[in-house]
Design a protein around this motif. Structure first.
Motif, PDB file in Angstrom:
ATOM      1  N   VAL A 250       0.819  -1.206   0.000  1.00  0.00           N
ATOM      2  CA  VAL A 250       0.000   0.000   0.000  1.00  0.00           C
ATOM      3  C   VAL A 250       0.856   1.260   0.000  1.00  0.00           C
ATOM      4  O   VAL A 250       0.399   2.339  -0.395  1.00  0.00           O
ATOM      5  N   GLY A 251       2.115   1.147   0.390  1.00  0.00           N
ATOM      6  CA  GLY A 251       2.997   2.306   0.438  1.00  0.00           C
ATOM      7  C   GLY A 251       3.698   2.512  -0.890  1.00  0.00           C
ATOM      8  O   GLY A 251       4.644   1.803  -1.231  1.00  0.00           O
ATOM      9  N   ASP A 252       3.232   3.492  -1.656  1.00  0.00           N
ATOM     10  CA  ASP A 252       3.847   3.829  -2.945  1.00  0.00           C
ATOM     11  C   ASP A 252       5.028   4.752  -2.671  1.00  0.00           C
ATOM     12  O   ASP A 252       4.868   5.826  -2.095  1.00  0.00           O
ATOM     13  N   PRO A 403     -14.306   4.316   4.011  1.00  0.00           N
ATOM     14  CA  PRO A 403     -13.168   3.400   4.173  1.00  0.00           C
ATOM     15  C   PRO A 403     -12.044   4.149   4.887  1.00  0.00           C
ATOM     16  O   PRO A 403     -11.855   5.361   4.677  1.00  0.00           O
ATOM     17  N   VAL A 404     -11.286   3.460   5.712  1.00  0.00           N
ATOM     18  CA  VAL A 404     -10.280   4.159   6.520  1.00  0.00           C
ATOM     19  C   VAL A 404      -9.067   4.546   5.682  1.00  0.00           C
ATOM     20  O   VAL A 404      -8.419   5.567   5.972  1.00  0.00           O
ATOM     21  N   LEU A 405      -8.758   3.800   4.629  1.00  0.00           N
ATOM     22  CA  LEU A 405      -7.546   4.087   3.857  1.00  0.00           C
ATOM     23  C   LEU A 405      -7.518   5.513   3.311  1.00  0.00           C
ATOM     24  O   LEU A 405      -6.534   6.233   3.506  1.00  0.00           O
ATOM     25  N   ASP A 460      -4.130   2.519  -8.902  1.00  0.00           N
ATOM     26  CA  ASP A 460      -5.113   3.344  -8.197  1.00  0.00           C
ATOM     27  C   ASP A 460      -6.378   2.578  -7.838  1.00  0.00           C
ATOM     28  O   ASP A 460      -7.252   3.108  -7.152  1.00  0.00           O
ATOM     29  N   LYS A 461      -6.485   1.343  -8.304  1.00  0.00           N
ATOM     30  CA  LYS A 461      -7.645   0.535  -7.958  1.00  0.00           C
ATOM     31  C   LYS A 461      -7.393  -0.175  -6.627  1.00  0.00           C
ATOM     32  O   LYS A 461      -6.468  -0.990  -6.528  1.00  0.00           O
ATOM     33  N   PRO A 462      -8.188   0.102  -5.612  1.00  0.00           N
ATOM     34  CA  PRO A 462      -7.948  -0.524  -4.302  1.00  0.00           C
ATOM     35  C   PRO A 462      -7.911  -2.042  -4.351  1.00  0.00           C
ATOM     36  O   PRO A 462      -7.186  -2.666  -3.566  1.00  0.00           O
ATOM     37  N   ALA A 463      -8.650  -2.656  -5.267  1.00  0.00           N
ATOM     38  CA  ALA A 463      -8.707  -4.118  -5.305  1.00  0.00           C
ATOM     39  C   ALA A 463      -7.346  -4.744  -5.553  1.00  0.00           C
ATOM     40  O   ALA A 463      -7.110  -5.903  -5.179  1.00  0.00           O
TER      41      ALA A 463
END
Length: 604
Positions: A250-252, A403-405, A460-463
């Protein structure tokens, strides 16, 4: 730099000396990393200095207690005059002193072998933060309930103001004890009615960071999710050279990504912050020391992974059987390990790592961490009605729940753009602009693409975050236990299948379903920590893989269970007539091949 002795501790470990492998840091650079503050404010410093554990007069910060929690002890130094454990540091904010954590608390490890301790900078420690915070809560409450404890603590903290101000101090201590107790209750690793302790070397950092943000969005009402997906502390070497970081990627690391990632981490480890924007502010006030976060990231660029071969040359570790290692290299290639785990030169200052991600359905490992991070939601509170992306005119606004993200991203961005109010107006803005531009300009990662199941996907797609990241394996020998949730005790056992208790009882060769954690002693054959008898050493933690979030399934390629992708000449997955990737299972490797593969991994 240490306070170890040669006397066995309550885990059976002892060390007569500490050695540092060559990781391209000097002693001064290691000490800087241990002691540089990031704005973490756990409790007032004077209370921490004199606080006793709940059931005796032993100081909470004593070497003995810190060692039981598996934090690394240190002797006093100029940078650390009170001799705090590695990664525990004095921080000042708003005119008050606090004790907090540096990055080193969760990213410095130690391995023992035959009386020598190997201190590894950037390594994955055995520290148990959940146990520590429970012990801290018990210590604070005991100091309130036990008159003798309260008097000792109050007299040492108040000094000349004791006993005149003891009632005000009692009120402060009561508030502090309630805060820690509430934090612990909110972050219980709960799966329904079942509590699953993290144990040594694991933390649900994302769950706890998320809950910190949610709590600050609605400070007067409950707003949290179970912090129920503990993972091993990740090791830090090569982190600035990666395109994506964290177990789920998740960390770009592109442009300002590292600064955002490190700011989120600081918020999680007790930085003070306020998500109710004050009049005239452009962001959110906090104690986060942005300049130091940038300096830490640059500092890590020079860090090398530890080398078994170098330690063997010093006669600290046994020599590697090079002939056996060469056989293991052939297994590594034949079983396509290199297709996910890129080979790099650990000393190359220009190294860059393109992470390969495996979707949950292909790798088959425990899904809790990835899915919690992706799916957790909460009340938007202060953010409700504001734009999710303020600079985008077409951005949607936060609804009552979110959503928390994205809420975490908004909190981090707001903290980053708001200057330090402890400084004068001109200085606060000059430093803020410099820090933001420096963090982007100095970042070697300018552009990233997400590679999932050997194809480039829309990052960019959370999935696409329903996955786990593979990384180069240099230094992997020093990072037990294995898999993202620490559910396999050694490299040798990683190449076995996961099995039921009945299969193990029948004599099938399998990954263990239960093992102990806490000992730092290295098993040089299997390459993991030595298991010891908890009846003899009751401080050990028994890891049970049958519990939720503890699964040891998946990544069973060498065991012939998890199928691999069939790749074409360009390294892309072959597709069948329906456009689905072609998969195949490999033959299980033998005992001799497992030993050879482990020997090869020691060379990395």
């Amino acid at each position: 730099m240490n306070a170890d002795t040669n006397q066995p501790d309550s885990f059976g470990d002892s060390a007569g000396r500490i050695v540092y492998p060559e990781q391209n840091w000097s002693a001064a650079q290691s000490l800087w990393f241990y002691n540089v503050t990031q704005g973490s404010n756990l409790i007032p410093y004077d209370i921490f200095l004199h606080l006793e554990v709940a059931d005796s007069e032993e100081l909470f910060r004593s070497d003995q207690h810190m060692n039981r929690l598996r934090y690394l002890t240190q002797s006093p130094s100029i940078a650390n005059p009170d001799g705090l454990a590695v990664g525990w540091v004095k921080d000042e904010h708003g005119g008050k002193d606090y004790v907090g954590f540096t990055c080193a608390a969760c990213h410095t490890s130690q391995i023992h072998f035959q009386g020598t301790a190997i201190r590894i900078d950037g390594g994955a420690p055995l520290a148990d933060m959940e146990k520590m915070l429970g012990s801290l809560s018990a210590a604070l409450n005991a100091s309130l309930e036990n008159p003798a404890k309260f008097e000792r603590l109050a007299a040492k903290v108040l000094k000349g103001k004791y006993p005149a101000e003891q009632e005000a101090f009692r009120a402060e201590l009561t508030t502090l004890a309630a805060q820690i107790s509430t934090y612990n209750k909110v972050n219980e690793p709960r799966h329904g009615e079942q509590l699953v302790a993290y144990g040594y070397g694991r933390l649900d950092a994302f769950g706890r960071i998320y809950n910190r943000v949610l709590a600050h969005l609605t400070p007067r009402e409950p707003n949290f999710n179970p912090a129920s997906a503990p993972v091993s502390y990740p090791y830090l070497w090569d982190t600035p050279q990666h395109d994506f970081v964290q177990w789920n990627g998740v960390g770009d690391n592109e442009l300002a990504g590292p600064l955002g990632r490190n700011t989120g981490e600081a918020l999680g480890v007790f930085a003070q912050f306020d998500l109710q924007k004050q009049r005239g502010d452009i962001g959110y006030r906090s104690s986060v020391v942005v300049r130091n976060l940038t300096r830490i990231e640059r500092h890590l660029e020079s860090l090398w992974s530890p080398s078994w071969e170098e330690l063997a040359a010093q006669q600290v570790l046994p020599p590697i059987n090079q002939s056996l290692a060469e056989q293991g290299r052939e297994v590594f290639i034949n079983y396509q390990c290199h297709s996910c785990h890129e080979a790099i030169d650990r000393t190359d200052p220009k190294r860059r790592i393109i992470a390969q991600f495996a979707s949950l359905q292909t790798i088959g490992t425990d899904p809790y961490m990835a899915m919690n991070a992706l799916n957790y939601s909460g009340k938007s509170g202060y953010f409700e009605g504001t734009k999710i992306k303020p600079l985008n005119p077409a951005s949607p606004r936060y609804a009552a729940n979110t959503p928390v993200l994205p809420a975490l991203s908004s909190a981090v961005e707001g903290v980053l753009i708001e200057p330090d109010h402890d400084k004068t107006f001109i200085r606060r803005w000059a430093e803020k602009l410099y820090d933001l531009f420096a963090s982007i300009g100095d970042n070697p990662i300018k552009h990233t693409q997400r590679h999932l199941d050997f194809e480039v996907v829309d990052k960019d797609k959370p999935a696409t975050l329903a996955a786990y990241k593979a990384r180069p394996l240099n230094g992997i020998w020093a990072t037990a236990p294995y898999l993202h949730n620490g559910s396999v005790p050694s490299l040798y056992e990683l190449f076995m299948p996961s099995c039921s208790d009945q299969e193990i009882a029948s004599g099938k060769v399998c990954r263990p379903n239960k093992f102990t954690l806490g000992s730092r002693e290295l098993d040089p054959i299997k390459v993991g920590f030595v298991g010891r008898d908890p009846a003899q050493y009751p401080d050990l933690f028994v890891f049970d893989t049958s519990l939720p979030s503890n699964s040891n399934k998946g990544h069973e390629y060498a065991a012939g269970v998890t199928p691999v992708f069939v790749l074409d000449e360009q390294g892309r997955p072959r597709k069948d007539s329906q456009g689905k990737p072609v998969m195949r299972r490999l033959e299980p490797i033998s005992h001799a091949q497992r030993l050879a593969l482990v020997e090869y991994l020691k060379t990395l």
